[in-house]
Structures are given as structure tokens and as C-alpha cells.
Design an enzyme around this catalytic site. Structure first.
Site, short mmCIF file in Angstrom:
data_model
loop_
_atom_site.label_atom_id
_atom_site.label_comp_id
_atom_site.label_asym_id
_atom_site.label_seq_id
_atom_site.Cartn_x
_atom_site.Cartn_y
_atom_site.Cartn_z
N ASP A 6 -4.06 -4.67 -4.78
CA ASP A 6 -3.25 -3.48 -5.08
C ASP A 6 -1.88 -3.78 -5.66
OD1 ASP A 6 -5.34 -2.14 -3.79
OD2 ASP A 6 -4.19 -1.71 -2.00
N ASP A 43 0.80 -1.22 0.00
CA ASP A 43 0.00 0.00 0.00
C ASP A 43 0.83 1.27 0.00
OD1 ASP A 43 -2.58 1.09 -0.22
OD2 ASP A 43 -2.68 1.50 1.92
N ASP A 57 -12.12 1.70 5.91
CA ASP A 57 -11.07 1.87 4.91
C ASP A 57 -9.88 2.62 5.47
OD1 ASP A 57 -12.42 0.66 2.63
OD2 ASP A 57 -13.76 2.40 2.68
#
Length: 341
Positions: free
Chosen positions: A164, A126, A315
């Protein structure tokens, strides 16, 4: 997660998945459950029609239902059952994934169901944002995916691999010096997990709002080992509508010689939040649960609708939310209340 994470064939697939659940061979983060007394009825919630996947009777949503019932919030508890009684993916721990996986595998075996997992522990995860972390280098990740596979064993399972990870290389968030290592590790993880007799693996491929050009993903997915995987996953933790995701996925599939895909429909019932693109992905207000998990998708290329993101998990610390991956009951209630099923 990233800021932009924002029929005959179908019958055969359903049959194949159900056969796998019966035990025949075929080609972020776990939380410790609170101590609760569980009745037999609570211990075996029925999956939604068309879903061969296991429902965790000790999920955050299921525990919240019991808490609210005890507090007299019976109407809210009933609404939250729209989440609690449906299968959502397990995100095993980045430290030791085995306890969470074994719990799911054992629970699924009792119900003759398939367990859903997300492998989310790639190094430099991330890009240092809300879900930053990941394994400590190549050796740490190899040890981790080895434990992950060992805990699954020969159980029927679906693994969505590294949300991701590929898309962050495409958009430049993951810096170039880490690309070769990441491609190597993704290839190794796919290959290792596909040695398991009853595990299907889907490489994450972002979502249409994040990478509007679907063909930008094709070569990176190839370099990440898509040929060895069962397919790719779209819309993980995002809110793009089913039709948009499906059309995007078809283009990626066509460029990958017909690879199949799965779609995260956990929170896309009302589509994405319009405007404010930089923050539309993070706990957007007014969203709702999407299509319930099912292998009855009506599309030969779409293997399943899945709830990959756990509906109700934050989130990140935006719009008053707790840290990423933390259960947020009032947000979950809003998603469930606005659902159209």
C-alpha cells in the site's frame, strides 16, 4: 490494507532461486505458535511442485488442521491442507521482527528452502484504516528495517516491501506532507535489504482495480527506489485474476525498463467480488485460493506466483470477521473448499 487492494528464462530463474536456497551468494504480523506436539511428518511439509519456498509447519492453518483432526472434523482438516501444505509469507511484528524472521530462516535452512517475508511497518500505515499503525517516525522505521535485515542475514529470502505504501501516495490517501518522508524511507529500506547477499526485494505496487492506470505508478516507483530493487509486487491481499494482473504488470514493467514482478495469487481463484466496490476487498464471500506458489510462471517477467496475503487471515471487522490479520478458520475453509487444485 487498502480498500482497493483489491520459459528458458523461467528455467534459469528457477535454477537461480534453487541455487540461492542452497546457500550460494547472489546479487503484519507474526503470532506465537500454540504449544503442540509435532510429528516428524508434520514438521516437514513438502512445498508445492515448482515452489522453492519454505512451508511453516506451525502456521495457523497447520495448527487448525491438527485441531480439527482431534475434534473429528477430518474432512474439513483434509480440505484445509490445501493451505497448510503450501508456503505463505511471514509478516513479522512491528515491534520486534527478529523472532518471527529467525524462526522462518532457521526452518527454511533445514529444508534448504527460501523464506518469504512482508515488511509492513511504514509510518502512517494504511491511512488510519483497519491496518493502521506502523513505526514511530523515521528513526523508529530505520531501527525496525535494520532489525529485519539483521535477522535475515545471509539466508535466501524474498521480501515484499510495504504493501500500500506507494499506491496510497498515488491515490491521495497518504497526505502530501508525508510523501517526502515515505519516499526517503522506502529508498533506504530497499538499499539496506539489498545489501544482504541472498535477499530479493519487491516494492508493492497495488493492483489493477485500485489504480486502473498502470502508468500512474511509474514515477512514484522510481522515487521509491525501484531501480535498486529486484522488481515490484502486484495484487497483494486482493482478488484480481492472474491474466488481469499479468497484463497490468507488463505495462508497468515496460515503463520501468523491463523490471520483473511477482503476483499475489493467494485468494484470486474466483476473481474479485462484483459490485460494491468500496467493500469488495474486505472478506468478500465466495472467493477461493488461487494459483499455488511457484516460480514456474510461464512468463519471463513474472518471477513468481506467491501467497503474500495469508489465506484465512481476516481483512478487518467486516462481514462478521475478526480484526485485520487475525486467523479466521471458517473463512479459510471456504477459500480452500472452492479451490480448483
Amino acid at each position: 490494507m487498502s480498500r482497493y487492494r483489491t520459459l528458458p528464462c523461467r528455467i534459469l530463474l528457477a535454477a537461480a532461486l534453487l541455487t540461492a536456497v542452497a546457500g550460494c551468494s547472489s546479487g503484519a504480523a507474526g503470532k506465537a505458535p500454540a504449544a503442540q506436539t509435532v510429528t516428524q511428518a508434520e514438521a516437514a511439509p513438502a512445498p508445492a511442485p515448482g515452489s522453492p519456498f519454505w512451508v511453516d509447519p506451525e502456521s495457523d492453518a497447520a495448527r487448525q488442521v491438527r485441531i480439527w483432526q482431534g475434534q473429528g472434523r477430518t474432512a474439513d482438516a483434509q480440505v484445509l491442507r490445501r493451505i497448510a501444505e503450501r508456503p505463505v509469507a511471514t509478516w513479522p511484528s512491528g515491534d520486534n521482527p527478529r523472532p518471527g524472521i529467525r524462526k522462518a530462516v532457521e526452518g527454511a535452512a533445514k529444508e534448504k528452502r527460501t523464506a518469504l517475508f512482508v515488511a509492513y511497518n511504514i509510518p502512517h500505515r494504511d491511512c488510519g484504516k483497519y491496518s493502521a499503525g506502523g513505526a514511530n517516525g523515521i528513526d523508529g522505521y530505520r531501527a525496525w528495517y535494520g532489525m529485519f535485515a539483521e535477522a535475515i542475514g545471509d539466508a535466501p529470502a524474498i521480501v515484499v516491501l510495504e504493501p500500500d505504501a506507494v499506491a496510497h501516495m498515488v491515490d491521495g490517501c497518504t497526505t502530501p506532507e508525508h510523501h517526502a518522508e515515505r519516499y526517503q524511507l522506502l529508498n533506504e529500506a530497499v538499499e539496506h535489504l539489498k545489501k544482504l547477499p541472498n535477499t530479493k526485494v519487491y516494492l508493492d505496487a497495488g493492483n489493477p482495480a485500485w489504480l486502473p492506470d498502470p502508468y500512474s505508478l511509474v514515477e512514484p516507483l522510481r522515487r521509491a527506489g525501484i531501480e535498486k530493487a529486484d522488481g515490484f509486487a502486484l495484487n497483494v491481499s486482493n482478488f484480481q485474476k492472474d491474466a488481469t494482473v499479468r497484463a497490468y504488470g507488463v505495462k508497468v514493467s515496460q515503463a520501468l525498463d523491463g523490471k520483473h514482478f511477482v503476483m499475489d495469487t493467494s485468494r484470486n481463484g474466483d476473481g474479485p467480488l462484483l459490485g460494491d466496490r468500496d467493500q469488495a476487498w474486505c472478506n468478500p464471500p465466495g472467493r477461493s485460493l488461487g494459483t499455488p506458489p511457484s516460480v514456474s510462471t510461464g512468463d519471463a517477467l513474472v518471477d513468481a506466483f506467491l501467497w503474500i496475503k495469508r489465506p484465512g487471515d481476516s481483512d478487518g471487522p467486516c462481514r462478521g470477521g475478526p480484526s485485520a490479520g487475525t486467523w479466521w478458520p471458517e473463512y479459510a475453509l471456504g477459500l480452500a473448499r472452492r479451490a480448483r487444485f
